[in-house]
Enzyme design. Structure first.
Site, mmCIF file in Angstrom:
data_model
loop_
_atom_site.group_PDB
_atom_site.id
_atom_site.type_symbol
_atom_site.label_atom_id
_atom_site.label_comp_id
_atom_site.label_asym_id
_atom_site.label_seq_id
_atom_site.Cartn_x
_atom_site.Cartn_y
_atom_site.Cartn_z
ATOM 1 N N GLU A 270 0.893 -1.064 -0.029
ATOM 2 C CA GLU A 270 0.103 -0.006 -0.024
ATOM 3 C C GLU A 270 0.827 1.331 0.040
ATOM 4 O O GLU A 270 1.931 1.197 0.653
ATOM 5 C CB GLU A 270 -0.849 -0.073 1.438
ATOM 6 N N LYS B 68 -9.622 2.841 -2.002
ATOM 7 C CA LYS B 68 -9.924 2.120 -0.471
ATOM 8 C C LYS B 68 -11.115 2.793 -0.045
ATOM 9 O O LYS B 68 -11.079 3.976 0.572
ATOM 10 C CB LYS B 68 -8.788 2.254 0.339
ATOM 11 N N CYS C 164 -5.236 -2.925 2.418
ATOM 12 C CA CYS C 164 -4.847 -2.937 3.986
ATOM 13 C C CYS C 164 -6.147 -3.465 4.830
ATOM 14 O O CYS C 164 -6.922 -4.397 4.717
ATOM 15 C CB CYS C 164 -4.004 -1.837 4.331
HETATM 16 C C1 ACM Z 1 -3.861 0.051 7.045
HETATM 17 O O1 ACM Z 1 -5.069 0.030 6.638
HETATM 18 N N1 ACM Z 1 -2.992 0.562 6.562
HETATM 19 C C2 ACM Z 1 -3.636 -0.828 8.466
#
Ligand code: ACM
Length: 266
Positions: free
Chosen positions: A39, A111, A144
């Site tokens: 990420e 995201k 993530c």
């Molecule tokens: C995350 O979402 N970077 C833990």
């Protein structure tokens, strides 16, 4: 059979060019069809202000995707990586994953489940989960903290995803590795978790990332795992169609046995 894998590394905060150079150098040595990177792997993660996010993020398509698609075209590679995206019209920033392949940029995923201070700096993604047919496999992307939401992985699996590509910057020791292992088993899909390692310390804040990137098979077998610290490239050979078989026992098919009429979830 196809070769899929991850590149676990430690991006340097704010050094987009240096991080891209590092990625390019690693990609030269890798032989794979699908590769997943962590990420926010061109910028680093521990931002300290919205201005900083805006300055380091980029439009998609933009310089980073143009740079990487030269490599993916030449190497006939599908690459999934996390990067900070800036929408040039709204000026909003997103914690995004991009899918770049042999024909260039294919997809952007923003995201939707933001973690910690991401909530201060990024706009959550707002588009339904989608599966991409690469010809060699059907993939879905999560970033993530998205893995904490079983509905997200399930939505992708129900649409036919065979592999979840999961760029991450995990910080809760062991939890992400455990959860993604379970997500692979409960959906009978392959899962490529590409996590970063190392510690970032900025303006009194500190985060240590847990590394231990891993590849899990639909039957739960751990096909590859990196150490918590250090660079690692791991590539495994898989048959993506293995993920189409949802049988758990001779009498149980995971998807046919579902009872959505009882779940009563929105
Ligand atoms: C995350 O979402 N970077 C833990």
């Amino acid at each position: 059979m196809i070769k899929i894998g991850f590149y676990q590394f430690c991006p340097t905060f704010g050094e987009v060019r240096a991080n891209l150079h590092k990625i390019a150098e690693a990609l030269e040595k890798i032989e794979a069809e699908i590769l997943v990177l962590p990420e926010l792997c061109t910028t680093g993660y521990l931002f300290t202000s919205p201005d900083e996010v805006s300055e380091l993020s980029e439009p998609i398509p933009g310089p980073t995707t143009h740079f990487l698609e030269k490599i993916t075209r030449r190497k006939n590679l599908w690459l999934v990586l996390g990067m900070a995206e800036r929408d040039e019209i709204s000026k909003r920033c997103y914690n995004s994953a991009v899918l770049i392949g042999p024909d260039g940029l294919k997809a952007v995923y923003r995201k939707p489940h933001l973690f910690l201070e991401e909530k201060l700096y990024f706009t959550p993604g707002n588009t339904p989960f989608r599966v991409y047919d690469l010809g060699i496999a059907k993939i879905g992307m999560l970033v993530c903290y998205d893995h904490f939401f079983p509905e997200a992985a399930r939505a992708l699996a129900l649409q036919g995803a065979q592999i979840i590509c999961h760029p991450s910057n995990l910080v809760l020791p062991g939890r992400g590795q455990q959860l993604t292992h379970v997500r692979a088993i409960e959906n009978r899909i392959f899962w490529v978790l590409a996590n970063r390692y190392g510690t970032e310390e900025r303006e009194g804040k500190k985060l240590t990332y847990t590394g231990a990137s891993q590849i899990v098979a639909p039957n739960g077998e751990l096909l590859a795992q990196a150490e918590p610290d250090g660079e690692s490239v791991q590539i495994v050979k898989i048959s993506s169609a293995q993920a189409d078989d949802k049988r758990v026992t001779a009498m149980n098919d995971l998807f046919q046995d579902r009872r959505p009429e009882l779940y009563n979830i929105a």
